[in-house]
Design a protein around this motif. Structure first.
Motif, short mmCIF file in Angstrom:
data_model
loop_
_atom_site.label_atom_id
_atom_site.label_comp_id
_atom_site.label_asym_id
_atom_site.label_seq_id
_atom_site.Cartn_x
_atom_site.Cartn_y
_atom_site.Cartn_z
N GLY A 1 0.20 -0.99 0.36
CA GLY A 1 -0.22 0.25 0.09
C GLY A 1 0.90 1.66 0.13
N ASN A 2 2.33 1.33 -0.44
CA ASN A 2 2.70 2.43 -0.82
C ASN A 2 3.14 2.60 -2.17
OD1 ASN A 2 4.81 4.70 -0.68
ND2 ASN A 2 6.38 2.94 1.13
N PHE A 3 2.78 4.23 -2.71
CA PHE A 3 2.69 4.40 -3.93
C PHE A 3 3.06 5.95 -3.70
CE2 PHE A 3 -0.64 1.80 -4.34
CZ PHE A 3 -0.51 0.95 -5.19
N ASN A 4 4.10 6.38 -2.84
CA ASN A 4 4.57 7.59 -2.22
C ASN A 4 5.76 7.88 -3.55
OD1 ASN A 4 3.04 7.97 -0.23
ND2 ASN A 4 4.52 6.76 1.09
N PRO A 5 6.08 8.60 -4.07
CA PRO A 5 7.53 9.47 -5.04
C PRO A 5 8.18 8.89 -4.19
CG PRO A 5 5.91 11.65 -3.98
CD PRO A 5 5.36 10.11 -3.60
N LEU A 6 8.93 9.04 -4.74
CA LEU A 6 10.82 8.41 -4.61
C LEU A 6 11.40 9.68 -3.19
CD1 LEU A 6 12.35 7.57 -7.87
CD2 LEU A 6 11.51 6.31 -6.43
N ALA A 7 11.12 10.44 -3.60
CA ALA A 7 11.48 11.49 -2.83
C ALA A 7 11.31 10.95 -1.42
CB ALA A 7 11.59 12.92 -2.72
N LEU A 8 9.46 10.25 -1.48
CA LEU A 8 9.12 10.39 0.44
C LEU A 8 9.41 9.02 0.89
CD1 LEU A 8 5.45 12.36 -0.41
CD2 LEU A 8 7.69 12.74 0.97
N ARG A 9 10.23 8.08 0.57
CA ARG A 9 10.60 6.91 0.73
C ARG A 9 11.31 6.56 0.80
NH1 ARG A 9 6.33 3.61 -2.96
NH2 ARG A 9 7.74 1.81 -1.91
N ASN A 10 11.72 5.49 1.62
CA ASN A 10 13.18 4.44 2.34
C ASN A 10 13.47 3.81 1.95
OD1 ASN A 10 11.03 3.04 3.45
ND2 ASN A 10 11.12 3.84 5.93
N ASP A 11 12.81 3.16 0.68
CA ASP A 11 13.03 2.11 0.25
C ASP A 11 13.42 2.28 -1.54
OD1 ASP A 11 10.46 2.55 -0.80
OD2 ASP A 11 9.69 0.28 -0.50
N THR A 12 13.34 3.29 -1.69
CA THR A 12 14.15 3.60 -3.12
C THR A 12 15.20 2.60 -3.24
OG1 THR A 12 13.62 5.56 -2.47
CG2 THR A 12 14.80 5.29 -4.89
N GLY A 13 16.15 2.45 -2.71
CA GLY A 13 17.01 1.42 -2.87
C GLY A 13 17.14 -0.16 -3.53
N ALA A 14 15.62 -1.09 -2.06
CA ALA A 14 15.07 -1.72 -2.83
C ALA A 14 14.45 -2.12 -4.25
CB ALA A 14 14.29 -2.64 -1.20
N LEU A 15 13.97 -0.64 -4.43
CA LEU A 15 12.53 -0.72 -5.75
C LEU A 15 13.41 -0.72 -6.61
CD1 LEU A 15 10.48 2.19 -5.04
CD2 LEU A 15 9.60 -0.46 -5.47
N TRP A 16 14.81 0.11 -6.30
CA TRP A 16 15.91 -0.29 -7.67
C TRP A 16 16.42 -1.81 -8.07
CZ3 TRP A 16 17.21 1.93 -11.71
CH2 TRP A 16 18.85 2.15 -12.43
N GLU A 17 16.94 -1.97 -6.71
CA GLU A 17 17.09 -2.95 -7.44
C GLU A 17 15.92 -4.50 -8.10
OE1 GLU A 17 19.19 -7.03 -4.53
OE2 GLU A 17 19.93 -4.73 -3.77
N ASN A 18 15.02 -4.36 -7.01
CA ASN A 18 13.73 -5.52 -7.64
C ASN A 18 13.57 -4.84 -9.56
OD1 ASN A 18 11.76 -7.61 -6.42
ND2 ASN A 18 10.55 -5.70 -8.04
N PHE A 19 13.90 -3.20 -9.87
CA PHE A 19 13.10 -3.12 -11.12
C PHE A 19 14.42 -4.18 -12.13
CE2 PHE A 19 14.66 -0.22 -14.32
CZ PHE A 19 13.66 -0.15 -14.85
N LEU A 20 16.04 -3.44 -11.86
CA LEU A 20 16.94 -4.54 -12.66
C LEU A 20 16.66 -5.91 -12.49
CD1 LEU A 20 19.69 -1.66 -10.82
CD2 LEU A 20 18.36 -1.53 -13.31
N ILE A 21 17.02 -6.16 -11.27
CA ILE A 21 16.44 -8.16 -12.15
C ILE A 21 15.70 -8.27 -12.60
CG2 ILE A 21 17.13 -9.26 -10.22
CD1 ILE A 21 18.63 -8.19 -8.21
N SER A 22 14.52 -7.24 -12.28
CA SER A 22 13.54 -8.57 -13.13
C SER A 22 13.63 -7.99 -14.03
CB SER A 22 12.05 -8.18 -11.90
OG SER A 22 11.52 -6.34 -12.55
N GLU A 23 14.30 -7.04 -14.59
CA GLU A 23 14.44 -6.44 -16.22
C GLU A 23 15.01 -7.31 -16.47
OE1 GLU A 23 12.64 -4.38 -18.29
OE2 GLU A 23 11.27 -4.44 -16.11
N ARG A 24 16.02 -7.76 -15.89
CA ARG A 24 17.41 -8.57 -16.69
C ARG A 24 17.12 -9.50 -16.80
NH1 ARG A 24 22.65 -7.17 -18.93
NH2 ARG A 24 23.84 -8.99 -18.31
N LEU A 25 16.04 -10.80 -15.98
CA LEU A 25 15.55 -11.07 -16.21
C LEU A 25 15.21 -11.47 -17.44
CD1 LEU A 25 13.46 -13.21 -13.52
CD2 LEU A 25 12.22 -12.91 -16.44
#
Length: 373
Positions: A275-299
């Motif tokens: 339930g978190n759609f906050n913009p990146l500037a208001l998040r503390n999990d940006t690094g996790a989103l970045w990692e999940n994005f890169l690995i799923s896209e690489r797959l």
């Protein structure tokens, strides 16, 4: 329609006489792609496995009845085939006994489908996976500037086709996708004894993206046994909701060998679950989103490129780690993911010495697109 990378592979095998099977999550465009390809070759027979009448008709159907059902059609498209009992034997009959018939199959769950088709269709099929829209597919569709403008939006809302095509309605659509519809096939599977645990487990996994996952800790958190946690994670993988990344452990004495990381096929689904759609500037999990994005896209990129790459992460008990490693052509390729463009990273000497030759690369927002080709 967004041009899909898989289209070229399917067209290459379209007239070879083998059963074409496309697996992947629900709502990623399998039906749209296969219906388009079928329509290019004339009239075709569409049989939807979600329809109870279709399931009843195809279960234990014989050769004579199949010939009557197919009639004059030269192309048969069976959608959501995992819902049809004994579908593997039915496909084998069509392939072996009814000549000059093109058979195309889609499935959103590997639970029943893989076990039902692998043996009957040995040597008779081509099997592929279709995922949410890839970064490269989106880039080719809306152009370089367009994807740059949508960069943060995609990290938050993900890459499902309906999400991309309905700008402004992302949250409502994602909440529907992340509901039980996403793992509908799991809820119909008799191995699920505690369906209410699935949502709680998914939320727990969503909060641990990018971190090592302990089955024992999850079992304690959910008040279930470890075996059930492991079973449900395996089932969620087969339903194309999550996937595992295993540790590389061969040479260094203190390498971690029993842990694993778990990622989601789509950032939007992950964010909808918590339930978190906050913009990146208001998040503390940006690094996790970045990692999940890169690995799923690489797959996605590796699959569409027919790559035989093996993927891992690496960590030692001394807290040395590398985010992502690929092994291909007898060589190791090590990648570190940093959201901050100014970040510096030193690859541990113990890894470099143990796995020479190693090619190292730091992936940041300024250079990630080459990584996803």
């Amino acid at each position: 329609m967004i041009e899909r990378k898989l289209k070229v592979h399917l067209e290459g095998h379209w007239n070879e006489g083998k059963v074409l099977i496309v697996l992947g999550p629900r709502q990623v465009g399998k039906t749209t792609l296969l219906e388009y390809l079928c329509s290019q070759t004339g009239d075709y027979l569409l049989l939807n496995g979600d329809d109870p009448i279709v399931r009843q008709t195809l279960e234990n159907i014989g050769e004579v009845q199949l010939k009557q059902l197919i009639g004059k059609y030269q192309t048969v498209f069976i959608d959501e085939a995992q819902r049809i009992p004994n579908i593997g034997l039915t496909l084998k009959i069509i392939h072996d006994r009814i000549k000059n018939i093109r058979v195309v199959v889609s499935g959103s769950s590997a639970l029943e489908l893989s076990s039902n088709i692998n043996e009957p269709l040995t040597g008779r099929k081509w099997e592929y996976h279709l995922y949410p829209i890839s970064w490269q597919e989106l880039s080719q569709h809306i152009g370089f500037l367009g994807v740059k403008q949508q960069f943060e939006i995609r990290l938050i809302y993900g890459m499902y086709p309906e999400i991309i095509n309905r700008l402004g309605d992302e949250e409502a659509v994602l909440k529907q996708l992340a509901s039980s519809y996403l793992y509908k096939d799991l809820l119909n599977y008799n191995g699920i004894r505690k369906p209410e645990i699935l949502s709680k487990l998914l939320i727990a996994l969503a909060l641990q993206v990018g971190s090592e996952v302990s089955y024992n800790e999850l079992a304690q958190l959910l008040r279930i046994d470890r075996a059930t946690v492991e079973q449900y994670i395996g089932l969620l993988e087969q339903a194309y909701v999550i996937f595992r990344l295993n540790p590389l452990s061969r040479n260094v004495r203190n390498e971690i060998s029993s842990s694993r990381k778990i990622y989601f096929y789509d950032n939007g689904i992950r964010n909808a679950l918590i339930g978190n759609f906050n913009p990146l500037a208001l998040r503390n999990d940006t690094g996790a989103l970045w990692e999940n994005f890169l690995i799923s896209e690489r797959l996605k990129a590796n699959h569409y490129n027919n790559s035989t790459t093996k993927a891992y992460f690496w960590r030692t008990h001394a807290q040395q780690e590398i985010d992502y490693i690929e092994e291909r052509g007898g060589q190791m390729y090590a990648y570190e993911f940093k959201w901050n463009p100014k970040a510096k990273n030193k690859f541990p000497n113990s890894f470099v010495e143990a796995y020479q030759p190693v090619e190292k690369q730091l992936i940041i927002p300024d250079n990630f697109e080459d990584f996803l080709r």
